[in-house]
Every structure is written in structure tokens, then in C-alpha cells.
Design a protein around this motif. Structure first.
Motif, short mmCIF file in Angstrom:
data_model
loop_
_atom_site.label_atom_id
_atom_site.label_comp_id
_atom_site.label_asym_id
_atom_site.label_seq_id
_atom_site.Cartn_x
_atom_site.Cartn_y
_atom_site.Cartn_z
N CYS A 72 0.94 -1.37 0.02
CA CYS A 72 -0.01 0.09 -0.19
C CYS A 72 0.95 1.27 -0.06
O CYS A 72 2.14 1.10 0.31
CB CYS A 72 -0.98 -0.05 1.15
SG CYS A 72 -0.05 -0.02 2.72
N GLY A 73 0.25 2.39 -0.05
CA GLY A 73 1.00 3.74 0.03
C GLY A 73 1.59 3.86 1.13
O GLY A 73 2.82 4.29 1.46
N SER A 74 1.08 3.37 2.28
CA SER A 74 1.65 3.67 3.70
C SER A 74 2.96 2.84 3.79
O SER A 74 4.01 3.19 4.27
CB SER A 74 0.69 3.27 4.65
OG SER A 74 -0.45 3.98 4.73
N CYS A 103 0.47 8.63 7.08
CA CYS A 103 1.63 7.60 6.83
C CYS A 103 2.85 8.34 6.78
O CYS A 103 3.78 7.47 6.59
CB CYS A 103 1.18 6.83 5.56
SG CYS A 103 1.55 7.48 4.01
N MET A 148 4.90 15.44 -0.06
CA MET A 148 4.06 14.88 -1.25
C MET A 148 3.81 15.65 -2.57
O MET A 148 3.97 16.90 -2.55
CB MET A 148 2.50 14.80 -0.25
CG MET A 148 1.71 16.20 -0.15
SD MET A 148 0.52 16.19 1.14
CE MET A 148 -0.19 14.57 1.18
N ASN A 152 -3.72 15.23 -0.49
CA ASN A 152 -4.99 14.50 -0.63
C ASN A 152 -6.25 15.12 -0.28
O ASN A 152 -7.44 14.80 -0.86
CB ASN A 152 -5.16 13.13 0.30
CG ASN A 152 -4.42 13.28 1.79
OD1 ASN A 152 -3.29 14.07 1.84
ND2 ASN A 152 -5.22 13.11 2.86
N VAL A 181 1.15 9.33 -4.00
CA VAL A 181 -0.23 8.41 -4.10
C VAL A 181 -1.22 9.31 -4.68
O VAL A 181 -2.19 8.75 -5.50
CB VAL A 181 -0.59 8.18 -2.63
CG1 VAL A 181 -2.07 7.82 -2.52
CG2 VAL A 181 0.21 7.05 -1.92
N GLN A 182 -1.47 10.73 -4.22
CA GLN A 182 -2.42 11.20 -5.05
C GLN A 182 -2.32 12.03 -6.23
O GLN A 182 -3.05 12.73 -6.96
CB GLN A 182 -3.08 12.55 -3.95
CG GLN A 182 -3.77 11.81 -2.72
CD GLN A 182 -5.02 11.21 -2.87
OE1 GLN A 182 -5.64 11.23 -3.98
NE2 GLN A 182 -5.58 10.49 -1.96
N HIS A 204 -4.98 1.30 -4.84
CA HIS A 204 -6.38 1.75 -4.70
C HIS A 204 -6.91 2.89 -4.93
O HIS A 204 -8.13 3.48 -5.05
CB HIS A 204 -7.02 1.19 -3.27
CG HIS A 204 -6.78 1.76 -2.01
ND1 HIS A 204 -7.60 2.82 -1.73
CD2 HIS A 204 -5.50 1.95 -1.59
CE1 HIS A 204 -7.03 3.31 -0.75
NE2 HIS A 204 -5.66 2.77 -0.51
N1 PLP Z 1 -0.60 9.31 0.97
C1 PLP Z 1 -1.71 9.93 0.62
C2 PLP Z 1 -1.37 11.17 0.01
C3 PLP Z 1 -2.87 9.23 0.82
O1 PLP Z 1 -3.94 10.19 0.36
C4 PLP Z 1 -3.01 8.11 1.10
C5 PLP Z 1 -4.32 7.45 1.44
O2 PLP Z 1 -5.31 8.15 1.45
C6 PLP Z 1 -1.87 7.28 1.55
C7 PLP Z 1 -0.54 8.04 1.43
C8 PLP Z 1 -2.01 5.99 2.15
O3 PLP Z 1 -2.11 5.10 1.00
P1 PLP Z 1 -2.77 3.64 1.42
O4 PLP Z 1 -4.38 3.78 1.80
O5 PLP Z 1 -2.47 2.77 0.26
O6 PLP Z 1 -1.99 3.19 2.60
#
Ligand code: PLP
Length: 402
Positions: A72-74, A103, A148, A152, A181-182, A204
Motif C-alpha cells: 500500500c501507499g503507507s 503515513c 507529497m 489528498n 499517492v494522490q 487503490h
Molecule cells: N498518501 C496519501 C497522500 C494518501 O492520500 C493516502 C491514502 O489516503 C496514503 C498515502 C496511504 O495510502 P494507502 O491507503 O494505500 O496506505
């Protein structure tokens, strides 16, 4: 409820049918462990290789060895940040922004407790990063900067190429991680052009399923794995590869590139239509980001003197899914850390709603929201305890429009 108007694509996205079709054989017939010796595993290992190639193209990376698949992104962010710092524990200064996703932010808070000194860079009222503050914060012992690509909650884009140059000109040894991620699928991500060291993405948010992500790490950057075990991902992330999901992420990345033009024109057109439709019809609405550069799918709108949660409940009754700028923490309504960093006025911060579209959003859905929202806001505004302030605001807005 039969009608769902899904405008919360920054929270998660629907899996693209084409992604699912590509994944299904690896959930059914092709279940071999890609590390096995027999021929049956060859299709699985080939599929991972192909997906890695698609991610290489997606990032415009120099080499597919620079791609690590994660969950995942985290996990991508944790691996990048903690993995880089673990390679050299002598440098104790790190930098991030006040508006990162938890995260990143919570990893930095954790690192602060472990003895790191942290600078949290602020933003202006549009959500744009203070680059002078960032420039001045970089020191001899700055190990890592994390910024970032797009926020988000607001969709505001950070000038990643320029930030990269600032960092490298002040300290070429400082590593630069970008939470992409965003931004992924909404604006091009070019790691060579921007000169970043690491970028994380999440499946996702990109029309792939939950449970898969990727991390780009350039060949000059060393990281220590977070998950130690087998030799998968060239020793950077142990655990038997999640073949179907990796295949899905590869396809999603390919589709994101194919649809980039549509995203930048049509999704943006619908977002702008929604934004204008709201601002023109509702006097106590304001776009929280002013004229800042944003990803094409997001708008964050504050409705003054009313509560965002109430708006969301009314929207939900009509099948409309959006999200509040406020996070509900253990029963107390905490305004969003992003909007607080922007100094969004207290009159609007509790009534802020994030609307996030996708390539599956239709014009009819946008028209439906523009039609239904004014009545919802009118009803909620009628029970606000701030009637004098609302009256003054209405008069001010009317005078301005004459
Ligand atoms: N980074 C950003 C900017 C996000 O918006 C999100 C999720 O909302 C994440 C990281 C985390 O991603 P994940 O839900 O896949 O861990």
C-alpha cells in the motif's frame, strides 16, 4: 439505495474492469509461487516482470530494478523514510511538511521521539508550500526530505522538480522522498525529469485493488528493508509476491498513462463545472485553495457557518459520497490538519467538503450534485446559530456581484 454518485475518489477508487480481467487468471489457474523452479511458475514470474516494466514506464524510471512492489501507499512511505534513515544513523535532521498524509507525518512524529530533529514546512492560505522555509531548513546533516506530490484533501500540487533542485543544490547527499499517492494517474510522474530519489504510490487510488502499492527507489539510493525474510524484490521487501495484485497494479498504471489526457481535460472540465456550479449557486461557499495549481479531479469547498458532517449526512441520503475536511477523532471533532496549516478561517474549516472525481464520473452525476446541493445547504444554513454573520455575508456577496 440504488443511485450512488461517488465523488470520493481520493479515499479509494473502483477497480477498473480491465484491471480485474487481467488479474483473474492469477487468482484462478496461475497460482504458482513465482520463485519456484518448475515450469508452472514461469507464467507468474513473467507476469511480475511485465508489471515491473509497466511501473518503470509509468514512473519513467531508468531501470525496472528501481521498482519495489509493496502492499500500500503507507508501506511505500514507511519503507522509503525508515529504510533510508536506517542506512546511516549519524545524520539526525529530517524535513517534511505540515500537510502530509498521516503515513508520513506519524512516521516523522515517531522519529522525533527516537531522537531526530524535524522541521515541518508550512503552507500559505492556498495550501502552497513555503519554499523559502524549506530552502533555509536544509542543513549539512539533513538526511531526508519528504514532500507529497499532491495533497489528498485539497489536491494542491507541489512543484516537485523545483523542490528537488533546491534540495540537491543545498545538500547533494540529502535524499528526497515524494508521496505520489494522490498524484498518480492524475498528473504525469517523471522521476528522471524531476530528479527525485524515491516515490511511493498506492494501487487503490488508481483503479487497482486495495492491498498493493509500489515504491520507486533510484539506483543511487540505499534502503534497508522494513520486512526482512526471503530475497523477494531484490532483498528490499520480503514476502511471497502478491502476483494477481501486482499484475493489477501494472495494468492500472498502464491505463492511467493511456487516460492521462482525458484526466487533464475531461475530468478537469467536470471538476470545474462542479466547482463553479456550487460557488455560483451557494453564497456561503468558498474554494479553499484559491488559484493554487491542483490535480484535475479535486476541489475542496468550505461552506461557511455550517457543519461538514451534517452536509455529508444529507448528501448520503441522496446517494452522494464526498468527504469532510474534518476527521472525527474519539468523539471530538478535530478540524483537518491540512486546512489548519492553511489557516482556513474558523467560519469555513468545520464546513469543508472534499469532492474528488475520477475518469468514471459522468456529467449527469455532476449535474445531479449541482441541482441537489443548494437546497441541502439552505436547510442546514437555516438552523445555523450564526444568522447575523450569514446575513452580513449574503449582503457582502450580493454587493460584490453587482
Ligand atoms: N498518501 C496519501 C497522500 C494518501 O492520500 C493516502 C491514502 O489516503 C496514503 C498515502 C496511504 O495510502 P494507502 O491507503 O494505500 O496506505
Amino acid at each position: 439505495m440504488d443511485k450512488i454518485v461517488y465523488l470520493d475518489n481520493n479515499a479509494t477508487t473502483k477497480v477498473d474492469e480491465k484491471v480485474l480481467d487481467e488479474m483473474l487468471p492469477y487468482l484462478k489457474e496461475e497460482y504458482a509461487n513465482p520463485s519456484s523452479m518448475y515450469d508452472f511458475s514461469k507464467k507468474s514470474s513473467k507476469a511480475i516482470k511485465e508489471a515491473r516494466g509497466k511501473l518503470k514506464d509509468f514512473f519513467n524510471a531508468a531501470d525496472e530494478k528501481e521498482i519495489i512492489f509493496t502492499s500500500c501507499g503507507s508501506e511505500s512511505a514507511n519503507t522509503a523514510i525508515r529504510g533510508t534513515l536506517a542506512t546511516d544513523r549519524t545524520k539526525k535532521h529530517i524535513i517534511t511538511t505540515q500537510i502530509e498524509h498521516p503515513c508520513v507525518l506519524n512516521v516523522y512524529k515517531y522519529l522525533e521521539k527516537q531522537g531526530y530533529s524535524v522541521d515541518y514546512i508550512g503552507v500559505n492560505s492556498n495550501g502552497e508550500l513555503n519554499l523559502d522555509q524549506l530552502r533555509n531548513a536544509i542543513k549539512e546533516d539533513t538526511a531526508l526530505v519528504s514532500v507529497m506530490w499532491a495533497n489528498n484533501e485539497t489536491g494542491v500540487l507541489n512543484p516537485i522538480g523545483e523542490i528537488s533542485q533546491i534540495i540537491k543544490s543545498k545538500n547533494p547527499n540529502t535524499k528526497f522522498f515524494v508521496d505520489g499517492v494522490q498524484a498518480a494517474g492524475k498528473v504525469p510522474i517523471d522521476v528522471q525529469e524531476t530528479g527525485v530519489d524515491m516515490v511511493g504510490i498506492s494501487g487503490h487510488k488508481l483503479h487497482a485493488p486495495k492491498g498493493v502499492g509500489a515504491l520507486y527507489v533510484n539506483s543511487k539510493t540505499m534502503i534497508t528493508p522494513l520486512i526482512i525474510g526471503g530475497h523477494q524484490e531484490r532483498g528490499k521487501r520480503a514476502g511471497t509476491e502478491n502476483v494477481p495484485y501486482i499484475v493489477g497494479l501494472g495494468k492500472a498504471a498502464e491505463l492511467a498513462t493511456d487516460n492521462m489526457k482525458y484526466e487533464l481535460t475531461e475530468v478537469k472540465r467536470l471538476r470545474d463545472k462542479l466547482e463553479k456550479g456550487i460557488i455560483h449557486n451557494i453564497y456561503n461557499a468558498r474554494v479553499n485553495t484559491g488559484l493554487a495549481q491542483r490535480v484535475p479531479n479535486t476541489t475542496n469547498i468550505g461552506f461557511e457557518y455550517i457543519e461538514g458532517e451534517l452536509i455529508l449526512l444529507h448528501l448520503s441520503d441522496l446517494g452522494i459520497c464526498a468527504s469532510s475536511g474534518s476527521a472525527c477523532t474519539s468523539g471530538s471533532l478535530e478540524p483537518s490538519h491540512v486546512l489548519r496549516a492553511m489557516n482556513v478561517p474558523f467560519t469555513a474549516i468545520h464546513g469543508s467538503i472534499r469532492w474528488s472525481l475520477s475518469r468514471f464520473t459522468t456529467e449527469e452525476e455532476i449535474d445531479y450534485v449541482i441541482e441537489k446541493l443548494p437546497k441541502i445547504i439552505e436547510e442546514i444554513t437555516a438552523i445555523s446559530p450564526y444568522q447575523d454573520e450569514l446575513k452580513a455575508l449574503k449582503e457582502f456577496k450580493m454587493a460584490k456581484s453587482i
